[in-house]
Enzyme design. Structure first.
Site, mmCIF file in Angstrom:
data_model
loop_
_atom_site.group_PDB
_atom_site.id
_atom_site.type_symbol
_atom_site.label_atom_id
_atom_site.label_comp_id
_atom_site.label_asym_id
_atom_site.label_seq_id
_atom_site.Cartn_x
_atom_site.Cartn_y
_atom_site.Cartn_z
ATOM 1 N N CYS A 148 1.003 -1.216 -0.173
ATOM 2 C CA CYS A 148 0.107 0.059 -0.140
ATOM 3 C C CYS A 148 0.782 1.134 0.171
ATOM 4 O O CYS A 148 2.104 1.259 0.481
ATOM 5 C CB CYS A 148 -1.110 0.078 1.230
ATOM 6 S SG CYS A 148 -2.073 -1.284 1.249
ATOM 7 N N CYS A 156 -7.152 0.100 -17.300
ATOM 8 C CA CYS A 156 -6.342 -0.041 -16.001
ATOM 9 C C CYS A 156 -5.002 1.028 -16.043
ATOM 10 O O CYS A 156 -4.363 1.166 -15.176
ATOM 11 C CB CYS A 156 -5.673 -1.306 -15.242
ATOM 12 S SG CYS A 156 -4.823 -2.149 -16.646
#
Length: 403
Positions: free
Chosen positions: A66, A361
């Site tokens: 992350c 994407c």
């Protein structure tokens, strides 16, 4: 050095004048630290942004999975939408935005873990930021609980079948019937190891275990649900990361296609869009990987209430469908890889297809391809940001074009 962060880059790093890249910072923050090769790797925050929050995950400092847990959710959503808007603006384009879809915590149903065999036991997790160090993530906030609960099993597997000289890749997917595991870079598969792995998979209740692409144990087909159809993708095949984002993208594609009776689904994969669309339209699915199309076809043949679905194995980068091929369709769905689909989009631009549903994407290649379509007479009706990679800089979108 003391620096002020002026903006975020596409990888989620803060950027100061120079440019100097500063990870895990936000616009407006004043930071200090040592700069090396254009990066300030360990910033000390002198003036925090009002958008800064305490990272909710205990693994955030060690894990590189992350990049944006230090930012308020609303800020991240706005930033991701701005990435799309800026990519469109760079091509001279603009469009209305539909409300974004954000996947919740503990919803990611697939992940590829790294596994290292140690002197005693093994370590399985995600890489630390810009490092080959593996960080254990037993309390990961983005993964489905079924995946984190399986981490001890993966450690057993790496201990049993990993090499001290390399790192294993363990792609774990939650299917409708259990865990689907595809492994690469383990020990070479011989007879005794195959027998051991088969027993291990059965004892631990895996739906399927594949080793370097070869299925060596299967208790049940690892089915995924696409509309009314159930599909068992080949090992390691692409699948949307969260089930709710898959539904959001399917809904957006259906809205863009409308009531078109004949639809072509390009880069169709295993049928994520083709099979739900077949509830109301005849669909022709085109994909370069024959095994994915075989899974799609099997799912269609065993479903009820679907219209005709045909398929074609074709490399759309080298051999795109031409305008004369596209003339029989009332709408096209296109969901290419990150590189976009310039050759196929140019053929679409020369066609008379009334509607195009695009999924992407990569906002930059999407905007490039959108420019080609708009220059040829298409109108970009709307865009929707879909965030199924929570806390990452990854951005996905769906969009609708009309002649």
């Amino acid at each position: 050095m003391t620096l002020t962060i002026t903006r975020l880059g596409h990888h989620g790093d803060g950027i100061a004048e120079g440019p100097v890249f500063v990870p895990r910072t936000l616009p407006g923050e004043v930071v200090e630290g040592e700069i090396a090769q254009g990066r300030l790797a360990a910033p000390r925050i002198l003036t925090p942004s009002p958008e800064r929050v305490a990272a909710p995950c205990p693994h955030y400092k060690a894990c590189g999975g992350c990049a944006l847990q230090h930012a308020r959710e609303g800020f991240v959503t706005g930033w991701k939408e701005s990435v799309i808007r800026q990519a469109l603006a760079a091509q001279g384009l603009d469009a209305p935005f539909h409300a974004p879809h954000i996947s919740g915590l503990h919803t990611r149903r697939r992940a590829t873990f790294s596994g290292r065999r140690l002197k005693k036991g093994a370590l399985v997790g995600f890489h630390a930021r810009a490092s080959d160090t593996v960080a254990s993530v037993p309390d990961c906030l983005i993964l489905r609980p079924e995946l984190t609960a399986a981490l001890p099993l993966l450690e057993d597997l790496v201990t049993m079948a990993g090499s001290r000289k390399g790192e294993m890749a363990l792609s774990l997917t939650l299917s409708d019937v259990g865990l689907d595991l595809s492994v690469t870079c383990g020990k070479p598969l011989d007879g005794p190891l195959q027998a051991t792995l088969g027993q291990w998979a059965g004892a631990n209740g895996l739906a399927r275990l594949a080793w370097d692409g070869e299925v060596i144990a299967q208790a049940a087909p690892p089915l995924q649900t696409f509309g009314r159809a159930k599909v068992a993708p080949p090992p390691g095949a692409f699948l949307q990361a969260t089930a709710d984002a898959q539904e959001a993208l399917q809904s957006a594609v259906a809205k863009a296609v409308g009531d078109a009776p004949r639809v072509a689904d390009l880069f169709a994969g295993c049928g994520t869009f083709a099979l739900p669309l077949a509830e109301g339209a005849e669909v022709h699915a085109v994909e370069s990987v024959a095994e994915m199309l075989a899974a799609l076809d099997h799912g269609w043949r065993h479903a009820t209430g679907l219209k005709r679905v045909t398929h074609e194995t074709r490399d759309l980068f080298r051999n795109p469908l031409l305008p004369e091929d596209l003339a029989r369709f009332d709408a096209v769905v296109i969901d290419p890889p990150r590189a976009g689909a310039e050759a196929q989009v140019r053929a679409l631009a020369d066609s008379a297809v009334p509607r195009i549903a695009a999924v992407s994407c990569n906002p930059v290649t999407f905007a490039r391809d959108a420019k080609i379509l708009c220059d040829a007479g298409y109108r970009l009706d709307w865009v929707q940001m879909v965030d199924q990679f929570r806390f990452s800089p990854h951005v996905e979108l769906a969009a609708a074009f009309a002649r």
